[in-house]
Design a protein around this motif. Structure first.
Motif, PDB file in Angstrom:
ATOM      1  N   MET A 194       6.324  11.659  -6.786  1.00 51.99           N
ATOM      2  CA  MET A 194       7.368  10.959  -7.451  1.00 51.99           C
ATOM      3  C   MET A 194       5.862  11.151  -9.559  1.00 51.99           C
TER       4      MET A 194
ATOM      5  N   ARG B  20      14.634   1.193   1.846  1.00 53.80           N
ATOM      6  CA  ARG B  20      15.953   1.933   1.904  1.00 53.80           C
ATOM      7  C   ARG B  20      14.538   2.888   0.993  1.00 53.80           C
ATOM      8  N   HIS B  21      13.774   2.514   0.034  1.00 53.91           N
ATOM      9  CA  HIS B  21      13.508   3.185  -1.043  1.00 53.91           C
ATOM     10  C   HIS B  21      11.841   4.842  -0.812  1.00 53.91           C
ATOM     11  N   PRO B  22      12.183   5.408   0.339  1.00 53.86           N
ATOM     12  CA  PRO B  22      10.801   6.074   1.133  1.00 53.86           C
ATOM     13  C   PRO B  22       9.703   6.286   0.117  1.00 53.86           C
ATOM     14  N   GLY B  23       9.548   6.550  -0.921  1.00 52.03           N
ATOM     15  CA  GLY B  23       8.554   6.298  -1.587  1.00 52.03           C
ATOM     16  C   GLY B  23       8.026   4.791  -2.611  1.00 52.03           C
ATOM     17  N   VAL B  24       8.273   4.373  -2.573  1.00 52.37           N
ATOM     18  CA  VAL B  24       7.876   2.880  -2.713  1.00 52.37           C
ATOM     19  C   VAL B  24       7.783   1.870  -1.433  1.00 52.37           C
ATOM     20  N   SER B  25       8.637   2.400  -0.695  1.00 55.29           N
ATOM     21  CA  SER B  25       8.083   1.897   0.989  1.00 55.29           C
ATOM     22  C   SER B  25       7.179   2.379   1.703  1.00 55.29           C
TER      23      SER B  25
ATOM     24  N   PRO C  98      16.378  -4.335   0.444  1.00 54.60           N
ATOM     25  CA  PRO C  98      16.207  -2.848  -0.497  1.00 54.60           C
ATOM     26  C   PRO C  98      14.910  -2.328  -0.567  1.00 54.60           C
ATOM     27  N   VAL C  99      14.192  -2.796  -0.579  1.00 56.94           N
ATOM     28  CA  VAL C  99      12.834  -1.708  -0.637  1.00 56.94           C
ATOM     29  C   VAL C  99      12.482  -0.592   0.563  1.00 56.94           C
TER      30      VAL C  99
ATOM     31  N   LEU D  71      12.076  -2.862  -6.987  1.00 53.73           N
ATOM     32  CA  LEU D  71      12.403  -3.287  -6.289  1.00 53.73           C
ATOM     33  C   LEU D  71      11.179  -3.786  -5.463  1.00 53.73           C
TER      34      LEU D  71
ATOM     35  N   ALA E 143      10.413   2.296 -10.050  1.00 52.97           N
ATOM     36  CA  ALA E 143      11.282   1.876  -9.090  1.00 52.97           C
ATOM     37  C   ALA E 143      10.147   0.928  -8.598  1.00 52.97           C
TER      38      ALA E 143
ATOM     39  N   PHE F 201       8.254   6.356 -10.695  1.00 54.22           N
ATOM     40  CA  PHE F 201       7.208   5.381  -9.296  1.00 54.22           C
ATOM     41  C   PHE F 201       7.011   3.981  -9.883  1.00 54.22           C
TER      42      PHE F 201
END
Length: 327
Positions: free
Chosen positions: A249, A219-224, A216-217, A261, A257, A254
């Motif tokens: 973000m 899938r999140h562009p900002g967190v990855s 899942p992590v 994640l 999220a 941020f």
């Protein structure tokens, strides 16, 4: 999360972002100790293993087969040549049938200290199986949230193990009843299992890179993206505000999220990465201690000293001295 049985034959192009991010999974894999055992079992048999904190568990099927089962998970059958890795030491059962209740591992192997070996023999009247099993101890404080988010088990079938000749040959040597023993054997065994663990995880890393939705992590562009920056640019003077701004973000969004994640706050994740690198520099290099703070993103030597002591429970000087004594 279900067991991951990796697939082969996929084509795809890995992005630099995923390559950088997924390489972060390998960072906690510097092993501190290994206990390994060779199992000779005849049906009926079943053994219940406890959860192992700060320990990855490996099972390699030399001959015959078995089932692996864990609470809330679908049982998986293993055959000769297959390899199962439990990255975070999830409690599980090994048995000749998935529905068979087992005896606790500590009842048949009460002493499992790193650096030692053992042997299990269970005599039944049914088919015989032989396994190599190992507990691979690592520094739990170095394990990232991303590593902790890995599936409870990774299974490579025999054909996949064969596609990694170095992994296959290492496992066979470690499983051999006449494995050579001599000077430096404990260190050689430690490094051999360390290499086997990294090689076993490599197909999983490919799977995640080609199918980011499986973790899942990713899938999140900002967190990855933030994870990549923390992993590779930790020496820069980041704040939570600047990290959030860099990935487009707000600070609050941020932080929320990231925590959801990754499983920890971004500030702690950043500190952990810096402390991990500081420990490596102190323990594995001759870099002057006074140069370490700036190399890991601290402008203040006092601030670094306090952070290091809070994280590891010892001062940087004490850590370096301990590493030198252990060498």
């Amino acid at each position: 999360m279900d067991t991951v049985r990796t697939e082969t034959g996929k084509t795809g192009r890995n992005t630099d972002r995923n390559d950088d991010l997924l390489s972060e999974l390998l960072q906690p894999l510097r092993l501190t100790g290994v206990f390994d055992s060779r199992w000779h079992v005849r049906a009926p048999w079943a053994i219940e293993g406890d959860a192992e904190q700060g320990c990855a568990v490996l099972h390699y099927i030399v001959e015959g087969g078995c089932w692996i089962t864990a609470e809330g998970q679908t049982p998986q059958e293993l055959r000769a040549g297959d390899l199962a890795v439990f990255p975070t030491g999830t409690a599980h059962r090994l048995s000749d049938r998935p529905d068979r209740q087992g005896v606790p591992l500590k009842a048949v192997l009460p002493e499992r200290e790193p650096g030692t070996t053992g042997e299990i023999r269970i005599g039944g009247t049914g088919p015989e199986s032989r396994l190599l099993c190992a507990g691979l101890h690592y520094d739990a404080s170095a394990a990232t949230g991303l590593y902790k988010a890995l599936p409870w088990a990774l299974v490579l079938d025999g054909s996949q193990v064969d596609r990694e000749p170095l992994l296959r040959d290492t496992l066979r040597l470690l499983a051999a009843p006449d494995r050579p023993i001599g000077p430096g054997d404990r260190l050689i065994t430690l490094r051999a299992f360390e290499m086997a663990l990294v090689l076993a995880l490599r197909p999983l890393l490919r799977e995640f890179a080609e199918n980011p939705a499986s973790l899942p992590v990713l899938r999140h562009p900002g967190v990855s993206r933030a994870l990549v920056m923390i992993a590779t640019r930790f020496a820069e003077p980041w704040t939570i505000e600047s990290l959030a701004r860099e990935v487009g973000m707000s600070r609050s969004a941020f932080t929320a999220a990231f925590r959801a994640l990754v499983g920890e706050a971004p500030a702690r994740h950043l500190t952990g990465r810096r402390m991990q690198e500081a420990a490596r520099l102190l323990g594995e290099t001759s870099l002057p201690q006074s140069a370490v703070p700036q190399r890991v993103g601290y402008q203040s030597a006092v601030g670094f000293h306090l952070a290091f002591r809070k994280w590891f429970g010892v001062t940087p000087g004490e850590y370096r001295a301990g590493a030198a004594n252990a060498a």
